[in-house]
Design a protein around this motif. Structure first.
Motif, mmCIF file in Angstrom:
data_model
loop_
_atom_site.group_PDB
_atom_site.id
_atom_site.type_symbol
_atom_site.label_atom_id
_atom_site.label_comp_id
_atom_site.label_asym_id
_atom_site.label_seq_id
_atom_site.Cartn_x
_atom_site.Cartn_y
_atom_site.Cartn_z
ATOM 1 N N UNK A 78 0.785 -1.231 0.000
ATOM 2 C CA UNK A 78 0.000 0.000 0.000
ATOM 3 C C UNK A 78 0.808 1.267 0.000
ATOM 4 N N UNK A 79 2.119 1.160 0.061
ATOM 5 C CA UNK A 79 2.941 2.375 0.060
ATOM 6 C C UNK A 79 2.891 3.055 -1.300
ATOM 7 N N UNK A 80 2.770 4.397 -1.275
ATOM 8 C CA UNK A 80 2.887 5.191 -2.500
ATOM 9 C C UNK A 80 3.389 6.574 -2.113
ATOM 10 N N UNK A 81 3.553 7.436 -3.096
ATOM 11 C CA UNK A 81 4.134 8.750 -2.827
ATOM 12 C C UNK A 81 3.280 9.571 -1.874
ATOM 13 N N UNK A 82 1.954 9.400 -1.960
ATOM 14 C CA UNK A 82 1.062 10.177 -1.097
ATOM 15 C C UNK A 82 1.022 9.635 0.317
ATOM 16 N N UNK A 83 1.117 8.313 0.444
ATOM 17 C CA UNK A 83 1.036 7.677 1.766
ATOM 18 C C UNK A 83 2.203 6.701 1.928
ATOM 19 N N UNK A 84 3.425 7.221 2.137
ATOM 20 C CA UNK A 84 4.584 6.328 2.296
ATOM 21 C C UNK A 84 4.484 5.532 3.580
ATOM 22 N N UNK A 85 5.188 4.390 3.577
ATOM 23 C CA UNK A 85 5.314 3.559 4.765
ATOM 24 C C UNK A 85 6.681 3.843 5.384
ATOM 25 N N UNK A 86 6.674 4.135 6.670
ATOM 26 C CA UNK A 86 7.935 4.433 7.366
ATOM 27 C C UNK A 86 8.331 3.254 8.232
ATOM 28 N N UNK A 87 9.624 2.819 8.077
ATOM 29 C CA UNK A 87 10.155 1.676 8.820
ATOM 30 C C UNK A 87 11.454 2.073 9.506
ATOM 31 N N UNK A 88 11.727 1.503 10.701
ATOM 32 C CA UNK A 88 13.033 1.731 11.328
ATOM 33 C C UNK A 88 14.121 0.972 10.565
ATOM 34 N N UNK A 89 15.296 1.592 10.415
ATOM 35 C CA UNK A 89 16.447 0.946 9.767
ATOM 36 C C UNK A 89 17.278 0.317 10.876
ATOM 37 N N UNK A 90 17.327 -1.022 10.892
ATOM 38 C CA UNK A 90 17.950 -1.719 12.018
ATOM 39 C C UNK A 90 19.346 -2.263 11.726
#
Length: 417
Positions: A78-90
């Motif tokens: 579901x990620x797109x430019x309008x609604x990005x998905x944010x994840x921690x970089x581990x």
């Protein structure tokens, strides 16, 4: 009259050896060279003596095809430019890291091109589809499973034959061998050719010419042709026109030569020292149905318990190099284990009308245009006209039965470049 000039002198063609018959005789002179294992960096231009297989797969592990972020597919759905998905970089996974940690759900690993894919990762998101974050990353597009991943064995599988016997080794083949971990390869030893230049009139290039002298060129030309076809050449220059001195020059080199190659001294006139010296040892001299290059010789030189094949070429420079291309090069390539022994052939449209002697196969110097598939001669037919040969990129082959070839005819050409 014996003629080596490549011009239209009359000859009784019934006494001439056909070109194909003589080529087969030359081919049978040379035995295959033995195989040996050679360091990879010294294999360029050599032929494989046996098949080479892959001891490992390529790629050897799943890896990233991009600089970006390793993710689980469900985490970026579901990620797109309008609604990005944010994840921690581990974790960071540079190329060459061997202790790659597993990717946990709801996280991302920053990863570089060629780096090992972390366990649990299902796709690699290019950095261009993110904000490039180092602690947290915003992913701007959902990706399907397997995106931007190079799978282990995708290119080569373990045990696969990757290079076949007889293959001439070029840069790409050596690169593949190196990628598979081969430090050396089994190759056919390149034939060792002693190139003999005779003639008291010859002078080394760079020296001052005196009346009646000429610069030596055939030896330089033939030694280069030998090396160009993947063989080793030793040039023995300036042997005087005296039989005993020719024998004395040859014999120290017999043990480490697979072929003796000479030019000149093989016609029917006086002072033909090569013919005088070699005829008694079993070398046979013939007139071949070729123009230029009719006087030829072949056989064996025997002395001191050694028996070495000999090929004697005519002395006029174009006759010499054309004879090498037609008779010697294929024999050397076959002896050296090469699968492809002939020059590439093409059919081309002739841009001019030509004449050819009846009963002889004529080879003319030419300029082949690959964009139009046309060919134009370079220089005249004379076998002393070396500048035309130097300007040519092909040889035109005119068959024995042709006496006149009209402009617009289709002819065979051998590509030299």
């Amino acid at each position: 009259m014996t003629d080596d000039r490549g011009v239209g002198h009359t000859t009784d063609t019934s006494t001439l050896v056909p070109v194909d018959e003589y080529r087969e005789r030359i081919s049978n002179l040379l035995a295959p060279t033995p195989g040996q294992r050679v360091a990879l960096e010294d294999c360029l231009g050599l032929a494989l003596a046996e098949d080479v297989t892959a001891p490992i797969p390529l790629p050897p592990f799943d890896n990233s095809a991009v600089d970006g972020y390793a993710v689980r597919v469900a985490d970026v759905t579901g990620a797109d430019a309008a609604t990005p998905v944010t994840l921690p970089v581990t974790a960071d996974v540079p190329a060459g890291r061997v202790d790659v940690p597993a990717l946990e759900e709801g996280t991302a690993h920053r990863i570089m091109t060629g780096a090992q894919l972390p366990p649990g990762a299902e796709a690699a998101v290019p950095v261009e589809l993110t904000d490039g974050g180092t602690e947290r990353v915003a992913v701007h597009r959902a990706l399907p499973d397997g995106s931007n991943i190079r799978r282990a064995g995708e290119d080569v599988t373990t045990g696969q034959v990757v290079l076949e016997k007889g293959r001439t080794l070029g840069a790409a083949q050596l690169g593949l061998a190196a990628a598979l971990g081969h430090a050396e390869l089994p190759v056919s030893r390149p034939p060792r050719v002693l190139v003999l230049s005779t003639g008291s009139e010859l002078v080394e290039p760079g020296a001052e010419l005196r009346p009646g002298q000429i610069y030596e060129s055939n030896g330089t030309m033939l030694a280069a042709a030998v090396r160009q076809c993947g063989c080793q050449a030793r040039l023995l220059r300036f042997v005087p026109d005296e039989v005993s001195q020719l024998h004395a020059a040859l014999e120290p080199h017999l043990a480490d030569s697979d072929l003796i190659l000479t030019s000149g001294g093989v016609s029917a006139g006086a002072y033909e020292v090569v013919k005088d010296a070699l005829e008694s040892s079993g070398v046979r001299f013939d007139k071949v149905a070729i123009q230029p290059g009719m006087p030829q010789g072949s056989g064996y030189y025997e002395a001191n318990g050694q028996r070495v094949p000999v090929i004697t070429l005519p002395g006029n420079p174009v006759s010499s190099i054309v004879s090498f291309e037609v008779f010697v090069r294929p024999a050397l390539r076959r002896s050296g284990g090469h699968r492809e022994i002939h020059r590439p052939h093409r059919r081309a449209t002739l841009t001019e009308s030509l004449r050819s002697p009846s009963g002889k196969r004529q080879y003319r110097r030419g300029d082949f245009d690959p964009e139009t598939d046309t060919v134009t001669t370079r220089g005249g037919a004379g076998s002393h006209l070396l500048s035309g040969m130097a300007a040519a990129n092909c040889l035109l082959r005119l068959p024995e039965e042709s006496t006149e070839v009209e402009s617009g005819s289709t002819v065979d050409v051998w590509l030299l470049e």
